[in-house]
Design a protein around this motif. Structure first.
Motif, PDB file in Angstrom:
ATOM      1  N   SER A   5       0.871  -1.174   0.000  1.00 37.41           N
ATOM      2  CA  SER A   5       0.000   0.000   0.000  1.00 37.41           C
ATOM      3  C   SER A   5       0.903   1.217   0.000  1.00 37.41           C
ATOM      4  CB  SER A   5      -0.910   0.010   1.227  1.00 37.41           C
ATOM      5  OG  SER A   5      -0.149   0.333   2.369  1.00 37.41           O
ATOM      6  N   ARG A  33      -2.458  -3.002  -2.802  1.00 39.59           N
ATOM      7  CA  ARG A  33      -3.642  -3.357  -2.012  1.00 39.59           C
ATOM      8  C   ARG A  33      -3.867  -2.312  -0.926  1.00 39.59           C
ATOM      9  NH1 ARG A  33      -3.658  -9.305  -1.633  1.00 39.59           N
ATOM     10  NH2 ARG A  33      -4.169  -9.220   0.574  1.00 39.59           N
ATOM     11  N   ASP A  35      -4.945  -1.790   3.434  1.00 38.68           N
ATOM     12  CA  ASP A  35      -4.263  -1.943   4.716  1.00 38.68           C
ATOM     13  C   ASP A  35      -3.808  -3.364   5.016  1.00 38.68           C
ATOM     14  OD1 ASP A  35      -4.074   0.598   5.467  1.00 38.68           O
ATOM     15  OD2 ASP A  35      -5.853   0.613   6.767  1.00 38.68           O
ATOM     16  N   ASP A  36      -4.314  -4.343   4.232  1.00 41.17           N
ATOM     17  CA  ASP A  36      -3.895  -5.716   4.509  1.00 41.17           C
ATOM     18  C   ASP A  36      -2.672  -6.116   3.668  1.00 41.17           C
ATOM     19  OD1 ASP A  36      -5.252  -5.593   2.149  1.00 41.17           O
ATOM     20  OD2 ASP A  36      -6.218  -7.546   2.357  1.00 41.17           O
ATOM     21  N   ASP A  38       1.337  -6.550   2.483  1.00 43.16           N
ATOM     22  CA  ASP A  38       2.542  -6.957   3.227  1.00 43.16           C
ATOM     23  C   ASP A  38       3.373  -5.727   3.612  1.00 43.16           C
ATOM     24  OD1 ASP A  38       1.895  -9.619   2.579  1.00 43.16           O
ATOM     25  OD2 ASP A  38       2.893  -9.408   0.632  1.00 43.16           O
ATOM     26  N   THR A  65      -0.182  -2.607  10.902  1.00 39.67           N
ATOM     27  CA  THR A  65      -0.953  -3.470   9.993  1.00 39.67           C
ATOM     28  C   THR A  65      -0.123  -4.050   8.839  1.00 39.67           C
ATOM     29  OG1 THR A  65      -1.649  -1.429   8.907  1.00 39.67           O
ATOM     30  CG2 THR A  65      -3.232  -2.432  10.417  1.00 39.67           C
ATOM     31  N   HIS A  66       1.160  -3.681   8.743  1.00 34.29           N
ATOM     32  CA  HIS A  66       1.992  -4.192   7.647  1.00 34.29           C
ATOM     33  C   HIS A  66       3.244  -4.848   8.221  1.00 34.29           C
ATOM     34  CE1 HIS A  66      -0.486  -1.086   5.750  1.00 34.29           C
ATOM     35  NE2 HIS A  66      -0.251  -1.657   4.590  1.00 34.29           N
TER      36      HIS A  66
END
Ligand code: SF4
Length: 399
Positions: A5, A33, A35-36, A38, A65-66
């Motif tokens: 992201s 992508r 917030d999910d 890598d 979150t990463h």
């Protein structure tokens, strides 16, 4: 393959830098992508204290979150390490904009040969033609974090514009930190010549400059803007202060009368917008009132207001005598003046036609970069003829 992201804070140049990292990761086969993902890239800004603290918060949030977060951009290059003490999965990348995409891509790891450009915004392309600044205004940290002015070769710029137009972009914005310093000496290009050449790109519908210092608004540039049909009737010319004493203390290299004289030929035709700093150390109430007068006389509409905050390593780093409340009040007065000027310009469009480039559902910009509110069934990317029916707080209402 990794998922990533990307978030960019700050100016248009920062946005372009982030986009270059995005493109490089897409070319290497990674997938963008939310917030999910890598990996997160947080392209930071350091133009004010508030910008640094927002950048820091964004990096901290992304670290939750990463798996890994890359902190890039101006903030990452600040001398006093503004991102010290963040979680261990945060990697600060204190590199020049030209080196950052390769560094991040190298660290993430390439898998190669996958379709790029899949998620690119097709409406407006920001094409960076110049980076850095050699002006050294007394308050500004940009030369310290981005280095001296340098330009891309004209043929590379023109090839990128052609590629963007072929991809379907309707508008190109020539972007730089100090755009008027653009030079490709070997090929004999300066900014006016680049504007003319860019405007001749087959299929390009709109061409804009991101921002231009008043010192560079000269006859050659004005002629190039007027005589290039694709150029929109909008110019963003930073004022920073409308008081001569403050301009001198800022080290801005021009006076109020120069600013007004150089903009005068454009006032009728062009929508003129600007940046102003409020609460600079040398700005007292009288100087601020003079700035308000200058904004009125120059015919500026949208003014981006920045409350002064001292930046490390600059001439005024230790100087900040104006109280925060005073900065806030001056900022509100200037914003209110600017909003009234926008409304007045938008009202002149009632009953008149304009061509609007729809860049989000229900929203777009007219030929002079005035915002319009249009039917949200119109597809994003369309250039539509509309007629002004009224004025809303956020723009002109299309009939
Ligand atoms: S012209 Fe002045 S304010 Fe603008 S980037 Fe250069 S030093 Fe900073």
């Amino acid at each position: 393959m990794a998922t990533f992201s990307i978030r960019s804070l700050g100016c248009k140049v920062s946005h372009v830098d982030a986009h270059e990292v995005r493109e490089r990761l897409l070319v290497d086969g990674h997938v963008e992508r939310g917030d999910d993902a890598d990996v997160a890239i947080v392209n930071t800004c350091c133009v004010t204290h508030e910008a640094v603290s927002k950048s820091r918060k964004e990096a901290t949030r992304a670290a939750r979150t990463h798996r890994r977060v890359y902190v890039t951009g101006c903030g990452a290059n600040l001398a006093a390490n503004a991102f010290a003490g963040l979680p261990e999965n945060v990697v600060v990348v204190p590199k020049r904009s030209e080196e950052t995409p390769a560094f991040v891509a190298g660290d993430v790891g390439a898998i190669g040969c996958v379709q790029a450009d899949a998620r690119l915004d097709r409406v407006r392309a920001f094409v960076k033609v110049q980076d850095g600044c050699s002006f050294s205004c007394n308050f500004c940290v940009i030369p310290l974090v981005r280095g001296a002015s340098r330009s891309r070769a004209a043929d590379a710029v023109l090839a990128e514009i052609k590629r963007r137009v072929d991809q379907g972009h309707r508008e190109v914005v020539l972007t730089g930190i100090n755009l008027g310093c653009y030079r490709d000496r070997a090929a004999g290009f300066d900014l006016p010549r680049l504007v003319r050449a860019a405007g001749a790109t087959p299929g390009l519908e709109r061409l804009r400059l991101s921002s231009i210092e008043i010192n560079h608004v000269n006859d050659a540039l004005i002629a190039a803007l007027r005589e290039t049909p694709a150029v929109t009737r909008h110019l963003h010319v930073p004022l920073q202060s409308g008081d001569d004493g403050v301009l001198l203390a800022m080290g801005r290299r021009y006076t109020v009368s120069t600013y007004l004289r150089r903009l005068a030929p454009l006032q009728e035709e062009f929508n003129l917008t600007s940046d102003v700093i409020v609460g600079f150390p040398a700005e007292d109430e009288r100087a601020f009132a003079t700035t308000l007068d200058t904004v009125r006389t120059a015919g500026l509409t949208k003014v981006h207001v920045f409350p002064y905050s001292p930046r490390p390593g600059t001439v005024t780093a230790l100087d900040d005598p104006v109280r925060p409340q005073e900065k806030k009040e001056r900022g509100a007065r200037l914003r209110s003046l600017s909003h009234d000027a926008c409304l007045a310009r938008w009202r002149t469009k009632i009953g008149h036609d304009d061509l609007v480039l729809v860049d989000r559902a229900g929203r777009g910009y007219g030929d002079d970069y005035s915002p319009w509110l249009v039917d949200d069934a119109i597809p994003v990317g369309e250039l539509v003829q509309v007629r002004g029916a009224g004025v809303h707080d956020e723009g002109v209402l299309a009939a």
